[in-house]
Write a protein that holds these residues in place. Structure first.
Motif, PDB file in Angstrom:
ATOM      1  N   ALA A 102      76.993   9.576  54.958  1.00 50.68           N
ATOM      2  CA  ALA A 102      76.748   8.192  55.371  1.00 50.68           C
ATOM      3  C   ALA A 102      78.015   7.377  55.166  1.00 50.68           C
ATOM      4  O   ALA A 102      78.843   7.683  54.302  1.00 50.68           O
ATOM      5  CB  ALA A 102      75.595   7.589  54.579  1.00 50.68           C
ATOM      6  N   ASP A 103      78.153   6.341  55.994  1.00 48.83           N
ATOM      7  CA  ASP A 103      79.274   5.415  55.865  1.00 48.83           C
ATOM      8  C   ASP A 103      78.872   4.140  55.141  1.00 48.83           C
ATOM      9  O   ASP A 103      79.718   3.447  54.576  1.00 48.83           O
ATOM     10  CB  ASP A 103      79.802   5.051  57.262  1.00 48.83           C
ATOM     11  N   LEU A 104      77.587   3.835  55.175  1.00 48.06           N
ATOM     12  CA  LEU A 104      77.069   2.599  54.598  1.00 48.06           C
ATOM     13  C   LEU A 104      75.690   2.890  54.023  1.00 48.06           C
ATOM     14  O   LEU A 104      74.898   3.612  54.626  1.00 48.06           O
ATOM     15  CB  LEU A 104      76.968   1.521  55.689  1.00 48.06           C
ATOM     16  N   ALA A 105      75.418   2.340  52.845  1.00 54.01           N
ATOM     17  CA  ALA A 105      74.109   2.494  52.222  1.00 54.01           C
ATOM     18  C   ALA A 105      73.476   1.123  52.053  1.00 54.01           C
ATOM     19  O   ALA A 105      74.130   0.191  51.567  1.00 54.01           O
ATOM     20  CB  ALA A 105      74.220   3.199  50.870  1.00 54.01           C
ATOM     21  N   VAL A 106      72.221   1.011  52.442  1.00 53.51           N
ATOM     22  CA  VAL A 106      71.482  -0.243  52.330  1.00 53.51           C
ATOM     23  C   VAL A 106      70.338  -0.035  51.346  1.00 53.51           C
ATOM     24  O   VAL A 106      69.423   0.748  51.607  1.00 53.51           O
ATOM     25  CB  VAL A 106      70.935  -0.701  53.694  1.00 53.51           C
ATOM     26  N   GLY A 107      70.423  -0.712  50.196  1.00 48.38           N
ATOM     27  CA  GLY A 107      69.372  -0.600  49.187  1.00 48.38           C
ATOM     28  C   GLY A 107      69.591   0.485  48.167  1.00 48.38           C
ATOM     29  O   GLY A 107      68.641   0.909  47.505  1.00 48.38           O
ATOM     30  N   ALA A 108      70.821   0.951  48.001  1.00 46.50           N
ATOM     31  CA  ALA A 108      71.089   1.972  46.980  1.00 46.50           C
ATOM     32  C   ALA A 108      70.625   1.454  45.617  1.00 46.50           C
ATOM     33  O   ALA A 108      71.102   0.412  45.164  1.00 46.50           O
ATOM     34  CB  ALA A 108      72.576   2.305  46.946  1.00 46.50           C
ATOM     35  N   PRO A 109      69.700   2.158  44.947  1.00 45.19           N
ATOM     36  CA  PRO A 109      69.101   1.609  43.728  1.00 45.19           C
ATOM     37  C   PRO A 109      69.832   2.003  42.450  1.00 45.19           C
ATOM     38  O   PRO A 109      70.463   3.051  42.364  1.00 45.19           O
ATOM     39  CB  PRO A 109      67.698   2.231  43.752  1.00 45.19           C
TER      40      PRO A 109
END
Length: 305
Positions: free
Chosen positions: A143-150
């Motif tokens: 992935a190039d971008l993570a949305v919501g990485a916890p």
């Protein structure tokens, strides 16, 4: 090889416009050049490609077969040329976005719609990740971008992060579960005696996380929140759910919410990307995802469709 992209493009132009002269005009050639190119191709191939029907040039059966099979090659060549031009301008051919299971992927659709409406040709690929999965997808090049990485960023560096917000959790069980009759707050020792329903971490290289699982507690591992909610409602186990999701299920009578002696703290979610990535598409999404109104829309009533 007697078949070239130039020949396929020529056949396509003649077939679409009905004559050599019209095709020559569309391709910015003189008619004699088109006539010569078709004649030379027919000589090399050993069969006619067109026949005259009145004033129109009509493909022969062999010519039709050649063009029908060649059009996907023309489309592929056009796509490759367009993508190379796009990459040369700084826009990625593809942007891979990993979305944590706590954020419904469709929350990103208005942003993606705006991206397409702006005329950007970068292809968007979404993937769903759980727990350490978003971090692993970035570090592993998936992935190039993570949305919501916890939670906390894993060690190793190479990533840049920005906070998105927090998601609150509540303990939820089936109305028929034995713990439903226990006085509140329910102690951890009491909860430990019952099976927990936990999400399967999608990480491939990092240490797997097991949020909400007590030491020594048995577990039923499920792939996503839909399965987790269903397992809770079926009485197969206990555990925490995002508050908005749990409250929706409780209002429908499928779950009951109980206070615990050791409440699970809210979990922080992050926007994260590879620091070395300089693409224009990534920059476009980063800038908009960092806006307060976008962050609020992503986390509003998290996991409620």
């Amino acid at each position: 090889m007697n078949i070239s992209l130039d020949l396929l493009q020529l056949l396509d132009a003649i077939e679409r416009r009905g004559s050599f002269a019209a095709a020559a005009q569309a391709l910015h050639r003189v008619p004699s050049a088109v006539t010569h190119a078709v004649g030379k191709a027919e000589e090399q191939l050993g069969y006619p490609l067109f026949e005259r029907v009145g004033r129109r040039a009509v493909l022969t059966e062999a010519g039709r077969s050649l063009l029908d099979g060649g059009r996907p090659l023309l489309e592929a060549a056009t796509f490759l040329e367009r993508r190379a031009r796009q990459v040369a301008s700084g826009w990625e051919a593809e942007l891979r976005i990993a979305v944590d299971a706590l954020i419904p992927a469709k929350r990103l659709y208005p942003l993606i719609e705006a991206f397409y409406a702006a005329g950007h040709g970068t292809e968007i690929r979404l993937s769903s990740e759980v727990l350490a999965g978003c971090w692993d997808a970035l570090l592993g090049g998936r992935a190039d971008l993570a949305v919501g990485a916890p939670g906390d960023q894993p060690p190793g560096g190479g990533l840049t992060t920005a906070p998105l917000g927090e998601v609150d959790f509540v303990f939820a069980i089936a109305p028929t579960h034995p713990l439903a009759a226990e006085p509140e707050p329910i102690p951890a020792e009491q909860i430990r005696r019952h099976r927990a329903v936990v999400l399967a971490d999608t990480t491939r290289g990092l240490a797997a996380r097991s949020a909400g699982l007590l030491s020594g507690q048995r577990a039923l591992v499920v792939p996503d929140f839909d399965a987790k909610v269903a397992a809770h409602a079926a009485g197969l186990g206990v555990g925490h759910l995002p508050r908005a999701l749990a409250e929706r299920e409780a209002a429908a009578g499928r779950l009951v919410l109980r206070a615990t002696a050791e409440p699970r703290p809210p979990i922080g979610l992050h926007l994260a990307w590879c620091s070395s990535h300089r693409g224009q598409a990534l920059q476009w999404f980063r800038e908009r995802l960092c806006r307060p109104e976008t962050r609020a829309a992503l986390l509003a009533e998290a996991l409620v469709a």
